[in-house]
Design a protein around this motif. Structure first.
Motif, PDB file in Angstrom:
ATOM      1  N   ALA A   4       0.827  -1.208   0.000  1.00  0.00           N
ATOM      2  CA  ALA A   4       0.000   0.000   0.000  1.00  0.00           C
ATOM      3  C   ALA A   4       0.860   1.256   0.000  1.00  0.00           C
ATOM      4  N   PHE A   5       1.942   1.261   0.766  1.00  0.00           N
ATOM      5  CA  PHE A   5       2.798   2.439   0.836  1.00  0.00           C
ATOM      6  C   PHE A   5       3.512   2.697  -0.491  1.00  0.00           C
ATOM      7  N   TYR A   6       3.751   1.628  -1.240  1.00  0.00           N
ATOM      8  CA  TYR A   6       4.354   1.787  -2.569  1.00  0.00           C
ATOM      9  C   TYR A   6       3.330   2.350  -3.550  1.00  0.00           C
ATOM     10  N   LEU A   7       2.110   1.832  -3.488  1.00  0.00           N
ATOM     11  CA  LEU A   7       1.084   2.224  -4.457  1.00  0.00           C
ATOM     12  C   LEU A   7       0.468   3.592  -4.178  1.00  0.00           C
ATOM     13  N   VAL A   8       0.540   4.044  -2.928  1.00  0.00           N
ATOM     14  CA  VAL A   8      -0.163   5.277  -2.570  1.00  0.00           C
ATOM     15  C   VAL A   8       0.367   6.491  -3.330  1.00  0.00           C
ATOM     16  N   THR A   9       1.651   6.486  -3.676  1.00  0.00           N
ATOM     17  CA  THR A   9       2.201   7.600  -4.463  1.00  0.00           C
ATOM     18  C   THR A   9       1.917   7.433  -5.950  1.00  0.00           C
ATOM     19  N   LYS A  10       1.590   6.211  -6.358  1.00  0.00           N
ATOM     20  CA  LYS A  10       1.310   5.933  -7.771  1.00  0.00           C
ATOM     21  C   LYS A  10      -0.166   6.166  -8.117  1.00  0.00           C
ATOM     22  N   LEU A  11      -1.046   5.713  -7.207  1.00  0.00           N
ATOM     23  CA  LEU A  11      -2.471   5.714  -7.516  1.00  0.00           C
ATOM     24  C   LEU A  11      -3.307   6.600  -6.596  1.00  0.00           C
ATOM     25  N   GLY A  12      -2.678   7.197  -5.573  1.00  0.00           N
ATOM     26  CA  GLY A  12      -3.409   8.078  -4.667  1.00  0.00           C
ATOM     27  C   GLY A  12      -3.905   7.349  -3.428  1.00  0.00           C
ATOM     28  N   SER A  13      -4.116   8.102  -2.350  1.00  0.00           N
ATOM     29  CA  SER A  13      -4.541   7.498  -1.089  1.00  0.00           C
ATOM     30  C   SER A  13      -5.977   7.007  -1.155  1.00  0.00           C
ATOM     31  N   GLY A  14      -6.805   7.688  -1.941  1.00  0.00           N
ATOM     32  CA  GLY A  14      -8.199   7.264  -2.065  1.00  0.00           C
ATOM     33  C   GLY A  14      -8.319   5.910  -2.714  1.00  0.00           C
ATOM     34  N   PHE A  15      -7.641   5.721  -3.851  1.00  0.00           N
ATOM     35  CA  PHE A  15      -7.707   4.438  -4.547  1.00  0.00           C
ATOM     36  C   PHE A  15      -7.081   3.330  -3.713  1.00  0.00           C
ATOM     37  N   THR A  16      -5.910   3.603  -3.137  1.00  0.00           N
ATOM     38  CA  THR A  16      -5.234   2.579  -2.342  1.00  0.00           C
ATOM     39  C   THR A  16      -6.114   2.144  -1.179  1.00  0.00           C
ATOM     40  N   GLN A  46     -14.794  -6.040   7.175  1.00  0.00           N
ATOM     41  CA  GLN A  46     -15.469  -4.868   6.631  1.00  0.00           C
ATOM     42  C   GLN A  46     -14.783  -3.572   7.052  1.00  0.00           C
ATOM     43  N   LEU A  47     -13.807  -3.696   7.933  1.00  0.00           N
ATOM     44  CA  LEU A  47     -13.007  -2.563   8.359  1.00  0.00           C
ATOM     45  C   LEU A  47     -12.426  -1.821   7.159  1.00  0.00           C
ATOM     46  N   GLY A  48     -12.027  -2.570   6.154  1.00  0.00           N
ATOM     47  CA  GLY A  48     -11.411  -1.968   4.982  1.00  0.00           C
ATOM     48  C   GLY A  48     -12.341  -1.068   4.200  1.00  0.00           C
ATOM     49  N   ALA A  49     -13.633  -1.418   4.159  1.00  0.00           N
ATOM     50  CA  ALA A  49     -14.592  -0.593   3.430  1.00  0.00           C
ATOM     51  C   ALA A  49     -14.756   0.768   4.105  1.00  0.00           C
ATOM     52  N   VAL A  50     -14.743   0.764   5.435  1.00  0.00           N
ATOM     53  CA  VAL A  50     -14.815   2.020   6.183  1.00  0.00           C
ATOM     54  C   VAL A  50     -13.561   2.855   5.899  1.00  0.00           C
ATOM     55  N   ALA A  51     -12.407   2.189   5.869  1.00  0.00           N
ATOM     56  CA  ALA A  51     -11.151   2.875   5.562  1.00  0.00           C
ATOM     57  C   ALA A  51     -11.173   3.448   4.152  1.00  0.00           C
ATOM     58  N   ALA A  52     -11.808   2.729   3.224  1.00  0.00           N
ATOM     59  CA  ALA A  52     -11.871   3.185   1.836  1.00  0.00           C
ATOM     60  C   ALA A  52     -12.642   4.487   1.708  1.00  0.00           C
ATOM     61  N   VAL A  53     -13.769   4.574   2.399  1.00  0.00           N
ATOM     62  CA  VAL A  53     -14.575   5.792   2.347  1.00  0.00           C
ATOM     63  C   VAL A  53     -13.807   6.966   2.956  1.00  0.00           C
ATOM     64  N   PHE A  54     -13.196   6.732   4.118  1.00  0.00           N
ATOM     65  CA  PHE A  54     -12.387   7.782   4.743  1.00  0.00           C
ATOM     66  C   PHE A  54     -11.193   8.141   3.852  1.00  0.00           C
ATOM     67  N   GLY A  55     -10.651   7.136   3.142  1.00  0.00           N
ATOM     68  CA  GLY A  55      -9.522   7.385   2.248  1.00  0.00           C
ATOM     69  C   GLY A  55      -9.875   8.336   1.128  1.00  0.00           C
ATOM     70  N   LEU A  56     -11.071   8.179   0.575  1.00  0.00           N
ATOM     71  CA  LEU A  56     -11.533   9.096  -0.471  1.00  0.00           C
ATOM     72  C   LEU A  56     -11.669  10.519   0.071  1.00  0.00           C
ATOM     73  N   ILE A  57     -12.246  10.625   1.255  1.00  0.00           N
ATOM     74  CA  ILE A  57     -12.451  11.947   1.864  1.00  0.00           C
ATOM     75  C   ILE A  57     -11.113  12.621   2.159  1.00  0.00           C
ATOM     76  N   ILE A  58     -10.179  11.873   2.758  1.00  0.00           N
ATOM     77  CA  ILE A  58      -8.865  12.428   3.074  1.00  0.00           C
ATOM     78  C   ILE A  58      -8.105  12.781   1.800  1.00  0.00           C
ATOM     79  N   GLY A  59      -8.251  11.944   0.772  1.00  0.00           N
ATOM     80  CA  GLY A  59      -7.584  12.220  -0.498  1.00  0.00           C
ATOM     81  C   GLY A  59      -8.007  13.560  -1.083  1.00  0.00           C
ATOM     82  N   VAL A  60      -9.286  13.870  -0.964  1.00  0.00           N
ATOM     83  CA  VAL A  60      -9.806  15.140  -1.478  1.00  0.00           C
ATOM     84  C   VAL A  60      -9.372  16.306  -0.603  1.00  0.00           C
ATOM     85  N   VAL A  61      -9.548  16.161   0.710  1.00  0.00           N
ATOM     86  CA  VAL A  61      -9.269  17.256   1.644  1.00  0.00           C
ATOM     87  C   VAL A  61      -7.777  17.535   1.782  1.00  0.00           C
ATOM     88  N   TRP A  62      -6.972  16.473   1.889  1.00  0.00           N
ATOM     89  CA  TRP A  62      -5.548  16.628   2.194  1.00  0.00           C
ATOM     90  C   TRP A  62      -4.711  16.819   0.929  1.00  0.00           C
TER      91      TRP A  62
END
Length: 302
Positions: free
Chosen positions: A94-106, A257-273
């Protein structure tokens, strides 16, 4: 008076489980955001994951009531497998992909384990077969697949292999979810298990980094890296302490299902941050993920 106050502050078990799920999801998304900040400055993903898990594991070890329990021989295999499948491999990826595809997608990759965990758990007899639950989880996973396709169309320059590599995250997490529940040492506290798992992950990552010649310490990382990684380590300690508490109080499918919650927050953080841009169809997909999870939990009663 203290007893009365304690009883007053006692929350229903279902409320505690859902609270842990939401808090944990947010912390995972925040973890990815911090990782993107550091790795974008040239810090190798494996190096970042090593220090993250080493600091977090050390903090939990110091906070553990019985730190010696972590070194019991019977727990060695548990820590190693749990550390590799649940932390080391998915986090480094995930840490490798986050710079390639963004925190929201990862973050979306963390939403895919439920369906695989459910299939593994039902095959092993850990979860009752339920078509209604399968449909609910399938809706959530299909929505995640839709998000992946939309994100790929919005990033035509992205390497297809990056998206394929992303599937390693849910695959490992699914195996880890089931293994931890099956092999859970009943007489060991969650904090001890979290500390041992994190430190086993750090040891694995450190050995792998040395084997491929990746530096764990370098002047090129800069002083800003120190502050980010310390914050990451502290947040990770809290994240995995909550995660093991959640796993203790729930079952593998609910936990996944923890990951799905993280995914939604990831999209929000990706936009805001990071000012990441997502189309309306991606946000619609995120909404359908939540609906699918609600469907599956309505059947199981949470």
């Amino acid at each position: 008076m203290m007893m009365a106050l304690k009883q007053h502050l006692t929350f229903p078990p279902l409320t505690v489980v859902w609270g842990l799920l939401v808090a944990n999801g947010f912390l995972i998304a925040l973890m990815l955001a911090l990782a993107k900040t550091a790795t974008a400055q040239g810090v190798p993903a494996i190096t970042y994951a090593f220090w993250q898990t080493l600091i977090a594991g050390s903090v939990l070890l110091l906070c553990s009531a019985k730190p010696r329990a972590m070194f019991e021989r019977r727990l060695t295999t548990y820590f190693l497998i749990s550390g590799l499948t649940g932390i080391a491999i998915p986090n480094a990826t995930a840490f490798y992909l986050v710079t390639k595809l963004g925190s929201g997608f990862t973050g979306i990759m963390y939403a895919l384990p439920p369906i695989f965990t459910f299939l593994i758990a039902t095959t092993m007899g850990l979860e009752k077969r339920s078509w209604a639950k399968l449909i609910g989880l399938s809706v959530a996973v299909l929505a995640c697949a839709w998000i992946v396709l939309q994100r790929h169309s919005e990033m035509p320059q992205a390497n297809v292999l990056w998206f394929a590599l992303g599937l390693l995250i849910p695959a490992m997490l699914s195996i880890g979810n089931v293994y931890r529940s099956v092999a859970w040492p009943g007489d060991t506290k969650p904090m001890t298990l979290a500390a041992g798992t994190l430190l086993a992950s750090a040891a694995s990552l450190g050995l792998f980094a040395q084997a491929i010649g990746t530096p764990l310490v370098s002047n090129d990382f800069g002083h800003q890296f120190l502050g980010v990684i310390i914050l990451q380590g502290l947040l990770t300690a809290l994240t995995y302490f909550c995660a093991f508490e959640l796993q203790k109080r729930s079952n593998p499918v609910f936990y996944s299902q923890l990951g799905a919650v993280a995914a939604v927050f990831g999209l929000i953080i990706g936009v805001v941050w990071f000012n990441e841009q997502y189309s309306l169809s991606i946000w619609l997909g995120a909404l359908i993920v939540i609906v699918g999870l609600k469907m599956s939990n309505r059947v199981s009663g949470g």
